[in-house]
Scaffold this active site. Structure first.
Site, PDB file in Angstrom:
ATOM      1  N   MET A   1       0.845  -1.190   0.000  1.00 30.96           N
ATOM      2  CA  MET A   1       0.000   0.000   0.000  1.00 30.96           C
ATOM      3  C   MET A   1       0.883   1.243   0.000  1.00 30.96           C
ATOM      4  O   MET A   1       1.708   1.426   0.891  1.00 30.96           O
ATOM      5  CB  MET A   1      -0.888  -0.014   1.262  1.00 30.96           C
ATOM      6  N   CYS A   2       0.694   2.067  -0.976  1.00 28.41           N
ATOM      7  CA  CYS A   2       1.492   3.288  -1.072  1.00 28.41           C
ATOM      8  C   CYS A   2       0.887   4.365  -0.181  1.00 28.41           C
ATOM      9  O   CYS A   2      -0.161   4.188   0.433  1.00 28.41           O
ATOM     10  CB  CYS A   2       1.528   3.782  -2.510  1.00 28.41           C
TER      11      CYS A   2
END
Lengths: 274, 274
Positions: A1-2
């Site tokens: 997850m950025c």
């Protein structure tokens, strides 16, 4: 997850404080070590700083942390690779030109089996689903408004449709700006805060840094900060409800509509319902 | 008159030495104070650092001077404004995407009465003749090779025709790269040097800095540096004859032809005639 970070203001403002906490998530307080980037609109121009190395120990991030670049619209991203190798060509935010304006895009999420038909006008350079989505969005906008003669409501509605369509394939939180507005689409996690007079004394969640914004602002300043998760631990951030595309202008959200319903614009006076 | 700097190599190389002398021309040893920029190809990706402030006292230039970014193709520019205000949107080098590759362009000169017909696919964001010329070049390339299925000789010939056509309107020294080749067009002033083993001990013309390249290279390295005027005062630089478009690849010029004659490609073995 950025991790996503955006800023939209009514007067050119620097992002040094928020960036200090944000960059710590790139290898220090969080594990997003696959590159980072930040793009600043200054007038019609764009300055982007991209680095395929972790932001926590990047000399470029050190510069951005301490060099106050004043901007109305900023988009930053710290990457945790899902699709596409770690490399500069896959580092967000991505940039293209359409209708004589630069457009900047960064994405958090994962689109599965996304293979849109593209005209060829905008083609990905790297191998991420994110850059492909950006090219798809611009391709469709260029086809829909060939001369760029549309109003902001039409643009917002078109983007909402595209967010709905592409977001059907997976997680699609994104920030997009043409230097005028900053569009923020939430499919799972995205929140914002609007800072205005009387300004708070804010304390970062990721670093022990405090700023009294009253010392660095004027009473008419208004700044919206958008992030994947709250950057401060002593302010009330507002979650953007999943399925919504917000457009920020002059430091506040100016319209909203669910991407999962028929396209329609909500007048500004309804924003207190958010 | 602006200043151009380009580098093309056979192995990724940093440009710190050349940039040290080059940046001094932006307000220190010369009067080009209207902004500067540098773009590095790294793989398919591009990192550009742009600054509308003079390079001699720019914190961003200080970073670039000391942060070794290794690249096969670099283009840098220091601006002395002729057309277009001083501002980020008018700061070279300019960047666009065509055929799924980034293209970088910087120009030195002045085009008078240049008003090409553009399809709209590539439009200038700023107000310089330079960005307009870049958009014109890409627009024509996109029309001529819609799918990008051309060989390098065809590309070189097409660029040579465009350089001839646009250069008819004024001074048109430029550097252009798609990350594979670095094209250098001379209409008045542009020179280059190819450094290879045995490497020289080079001394900058603009700063009292010396580098013994034997200490920082391997015997198979080859680096071409292209600049408006020689950057060192103890090496023999080669002037590119006005009216020529050189293509640099793997650290040396691989083909040349006069833009003022019928398009034809010269084989690599003829380069010793340069």
């Amino acid at each position: 997850m950025c991790q996503l970070l955006g800023m939209n203001c009514n007067v050119p403002t620097d992002i040094c404080f928020s960036f200090a906490g944000f960059r710590a998530r790139g290898g220090l307080t969080d594990h997003h070590r696959d590159g980072w980037g930040i793009a600043f609109f200054e007038g019609a121009g764009v300055r982007a700083f991209l680095d395929p190395n972790p932001s926590a120990d990047s000399p470029v991030a050190e510069l951005v942390r301490h060099y106050p670049i004043h901007s109305l619209n900023v988009i930053a991203h710290i990457r945790k690779a899902t699709q596409g190798d770690v490399g500069l060509e896959n580092t967000h935010p991505f940039q293209r030109e359409l209708w004589g304006r630069y457009w900047i895009f960064a994405h958090n999420g994962n689109l599965k089996g996304f293979a849109p038909a593209l005209s060829g006008r905008f083609q990905p350079v790297g191998t991420t689903d994110s850059e492909l989505a950006f090219c798809c969005i611009l391709d469709r906008l260029a086809q829909r408004f060939p001369r760029g003669t549309h109003d902001t409501a039409e643009l917002h509605a078109a983007l909402r449709e595209l967010a709905l369509e592409i977001g059907g394939l997976g997680e699609f939180n994104f920030l997009l700006s043409d230097g005028d507005r900053l569009f923020a689409h939430c499919s799972s996690r995205l929140c914002y805060i609007v800072r205005k007079a009387p300004f708070p004394v804010a304390h970062l969640a990721d670093e022990d840094v405090t700023v009294d914004f009253n010392q660095v602002t004027t009473p008419r300043d208004r700044v919206a900060v958008i992030a994947t998760t709250p950057l401060t631990d002593n302010e009330a951030w507002t979650q953007i409800p999943p399925g919504n595309l917000f457009a920020f202008h002059d430091g506040e959200p100016v319209a909203m509509a669910k991407t999962r319903t028929v396209a329609q614009d909500y007048p500004r006076r309804n924003m207190s319902d958010a």
